[in-house]
Design a protein around this motif. Structure first.
Motif, PDB file in Angstrom:
ATOM      1  N   UNK A 169       4.724  -3.270   0.320  1.00 21.61           N
ATOM      2  CA  UNK A 169       3.422  -2.760  -0.656  1.00 21.61           C
ATOM      3  C   UNK A 169       2.061  -1.889   0.463  1.00 21.61           C
ATOM      4  N   UNK A 170       1.533  -0.979  -0.373  1.00 24.85           N
ATOM      5  CA  UNK A 170       0.937   0.112  -0.179  1.00 24.85           C
ATOM      6  C   UNK A 170      -0.605  -0.258   0.079  1.00 24.85           C
ATOM      7  N   UNK A 171      -0.822   0.167   1.569  1.00 28.25           N
ATOM      8  CA  UNK A 171      -2.080  -0.187   1.805  1.00 28.25           C
ATOM      9  C   UNK A 171      -2.410  -1.368   2.603  1.00 28.25           C
ATOM     10  N   UNK A 172      -1.369  -2.829   2.485  1.00 28.42           N
ATOM     11  CA  UNK A 172      -2.118  -3.813   2.429  1.00 28.42           C
ATOM     12  C   UNK A 172      -1.782  -3.817   4.197  1.00 28.42           C
ATOM     13  N   UNK A 215       6.232 -12.068   0.202  1.00 22.88           N
ATOM     14  CA  UNK A 215       5.478 -11.258   0.861  1.00 22.88           C
ATOM     15  C   UNK A 215       3.192 -12.023   0.402  1.00 22.88           C
ATOM     16  N   UNK A 216       3.553 -11.360  -0.932  1.00 25.99           N
ATOM     17  CA  UNK A 216       2.075 -12.451  -1.410  1.00 25.99           C
ATOM     18  C   UNK A 216       2.101 -13.710  -1.497  1.00 25.99           C
ATOM     19  N   UNK A 274      -0.963  -1.673  -3.938  1.00 23.61           N
ATOM     20  CA  UNK A 274      -0.492  -1.082  -4.730  1.00 23.61           C
ATOM     21  C   UNK A 274       1.181  -1.118  -4.485  1.00 23.61           C
ATOM     22  N   UNK A 275       1.614  -1.079  -5.848  1.00 24.26           N
ATOM     23  CA  UNK A 275       3.044  -1.407  -6.369  1.00 24.26           C
ATOM     24  C   UNK A 275       3.514  -0.383  -6.467  1.00 24.26           C
ATOM     25  N   UNK A 276       3.434   0.853  -5.887  1.00 18.50           N
ATOM     26  CA  UNK A 276       3.496   2.068  -5.639  1.00 18.50           C
ATOM     27  C   UNK A 276       4.519   1.996  -7.383  1.00 18.50           C
TER      28      UNK A 276
END
Length: 601
Positions: free
Chosen positions: A252-255, A303-304, A290-292
């Protein structure tokens, strides 16, 4: 098993406290001397994953996963033993030389290390190009127009790929990276798939570059390149292909930057694009991911769930049809984890980036605060449709809602949705329940575990012997004086106890026990972790009683075997006499063994 000396394995495990390692991946809660969490290896609502700081082991009582710190890293990151051990060695500053590895493991580790180095160099190359090169002015102007300053670009290490087929390839070659390494990274492509010797060219050209990080290690593992708006013919985004470093469905982007805020708030705000995320984060809304642009996978949902826990996931996609479709596509994997899903209703024509830049962060925060629970949001949205008042419209709405509700694996949540929909749609709960499909099995359902260790059943007597052999020095010493190897060879389930007794371990020396764990297969390691958690009073007495039980068991089997031979027709008289004498001798031996021991279940 990799050729790492046992003393080095012991050093690695001693230097890496399992509680600290696990908390590097997801939060733990202290509970009566232990640490608890939702299991990362299967879906659950009640925490059954525990970490024992004294034993330095983990155990899930839901799916059966268990082991030491190396096993945890192996399973969580899907690594082989040598890669997990190497990762922990690096974490602790312990030097491992390649000569200690098998050639295959050394080659895999070397390639992974080289690809990480190549991606780090690539991030520097693209970033330097963006900040310094005259040819990147168009990219700098584009980012400036999107409200991204030079300081923000530096913070996120944004870059620009030159509009050239060879710029990056030549750079990487000058840095000593081989053609094989560059191709394995996905940063270059073969010119002709059918002619491997035909050379290659840069995958990313003339694009703003967003590095993608491993959220646990903050290492660059891939890139997403966005075309400048002036070029409408090319695909808007080009992403790195999947490599040994990067699996799109697990990132996941930004995590890597937002993880702590997500944990603290127990809420993840999901936006569609990288710029949406960066704008929100820099405006003070830190708990974003972000889901990209890709649909959520089982791994994304897991993960979430791990970071949000009993909190919520807020979907903040564009208000257009594409954004709504993206939200609905994400549902199955989120609801399958029994996550609470909320939906932000964005103004028409706005996304988080444009809303924040146009009206300020407060406007976006207000929208998030007003997010509706997904099923409530959908019911209200359907109610605004022209045909909602008709029987056909309500039935169509019921089909949609029951389809979404079927993704939930929690029966109580499904029932709550049915009751709510029944009132709003004026359809009986019985009818909605009939329409409700059976909950779909996913690879993360409670009853279907990914990579779950094969169950190993132990005879109760052997189980008790294994417990005392692992947990008490005196009982272990007594057992080692017995002919255990010979006896256990005749026991169908004796292999694991044989391994325990053959190991060079001392129950009172926990590091030696943890080193022994690394010699076992996943299923065996899980069983041994179970045994380590059990305590028995009078372990030497237990060892005596259980050993007597084994001797009696095997003596009876011998007697029954001889009796079976005596039933053979036409036996010679001398054979009958010989075997009858053997039976008498065995019965005499049986009478000298202590009374049978009935181990507790």
């Amino acid at each position: 098993m990799p050729l790492i000396p046992p003393e080095t394995i012991e050093q690695i495990q001693t230097a890496n406290d399992i509680v600290e390692v696990v908390e590097g991946y997801f939060p733990l809660k202290r509970a009566a001397g232990m640490f608890k969490a939702l299991c990362p290896f299967h879906s659950e609502r009640t925490a059954s994953f525990s970490v024992n700081p004294k034993r330095q082991i983990f155990k899930c009582f839901g799916c059966g996963a268990g082991g030491g710190v190396i096993r945890f890293v192996m399973q969580y990151e899907n690594l082989d033993f040598i890669s997990a051990a190497k990762k922990l060695a690096e974490r602790a500053g312990i030097k491992l030389v390649d000569a200690e590895m098998s050639p295959e493991d050394a080659a895999r580790f070397t390639m992974r290390r080289r690809l990480l180095a190549l991606h780090a160099e690539a991030a520097d190359f693209f970033h330097h190009t963006l900040l310094r090169k005259p040819s990147a002015k168009v990219a700098r102007d584009y980012l400036k127009g999107r409200g991204i300053s030079a300081e923000v670009a530096k913070s996120w290490k944004l870059g620009f790929a030159p509009d050239s087929f060879e710029a990056f390839g030549n750079f990487a070659s000058d840095r000593g990276f081989s053609d094989e390494e560059m191709l394995a990274s996905g940063l270059v492509k073969l010119r002709d798939e059918d002619r491997p010797n035909g050379g290659f060219y840069d995958r990313f050209r003339g694009r703003v570059m967003f590095p993608i990080y491993n959220h646990r290690t903050s290492e660059v593992i891939a890139f997403s390149g966005r075309v400048l708006e002036a070029d409408a013919k090319a695909a808007k985004y080009v992403n790195s292909p999947e490599t040994v470093l990067f699996t799109k469905g697990k990132v996941l982007f930004g995590l890597h930057k937002t993880m702590r805020a997500v944990i603290d708030k127990q809420q993840a705000i999901v936006v569609e694009g990288q710029i949406d995320l960066i704008t929100a984060f820099e405006a003070g809304v830190k708990n974003v991911i972000a889901s990209q642009g890709t649909a959520f996978t089982k791994e994304h949902g897991r993960i979430l769930k791990q970071y949000v826990g009993e909190g919520e996931v807020v979907l903040c996609f564009d208000a257009d049809a594409a954004g709504q479709a993206a939200a609905e596509k994400s549902l199955e994997m989120l609801l399958a984890e029994n996550l609470t899903v909320l939906v932000v209703e964005m103004p028409r024509g706005e996304d988080p980036d444009s809303l924040i830049r146009g009206q300020g962060a407060e406007a976006f925060i207000e929208r998030v605060a007003g997010a509706r629970e997904f099923f409530d949001f959908q019911l209200e949205k359907m109610a605004r449709a022209e045909d909602f008042a008709t029987a056909g419209g309500k039935r169509q709405a019921a089909r949609k809602l029951t389809t979404w509700a079927s993704f939930l694996t929690d029966a109580v949540l499904r029932e709550a949705i049915v009751n709510k929909a029944s009132q709003r749609l004026e359809i009986s709960t019985e009818e909605l329940t009939r329409m409700l499909k059976a909950p779909r099995k996913t690879a993360k359902d409670d009853d279907e575990i990914l990579d779950a260790p094969e169950p190993i059943a132990l005879d109760p007597t052997l189980r008790l012997l294994a417990i005392v052999a692992l947990c008490d020095d005196d009982a272990r010493a007594w057992l080692l004086e017995e002919p255990w190897n010979e006896v256990l060879e005749r026991e169908p389930d004796g292999a694991l106890l044989s391994k325990i007794l053959a190991a060079d371990l001392q129950p009172s020396d926990q590091p030696s026990v943890n080193t022994f764990l690394t010699t076992l297969e996943a299923g065996e390691e899980s069983v041994v972790c179970d045994l380590l958690e059990e305590k028995r009073p009078n372990p030497v007495a237990v060892a005596h009683a259980c050993w007597n039980e084994l001797e009696q068991r095997q003596t009876r089997r011998k007697i029954e075997g001889i009796k079976a031979r005596l039933r053979t027709p036409g036996l010679a008289a001398e054979d009958v006499e010989k075997w009858q004498k053997q039976i008498l001798d065995l019965q005499k031996r049986l009478s000298h063994i202590a009374r049978p021991f009935s181990p507790p279940l």
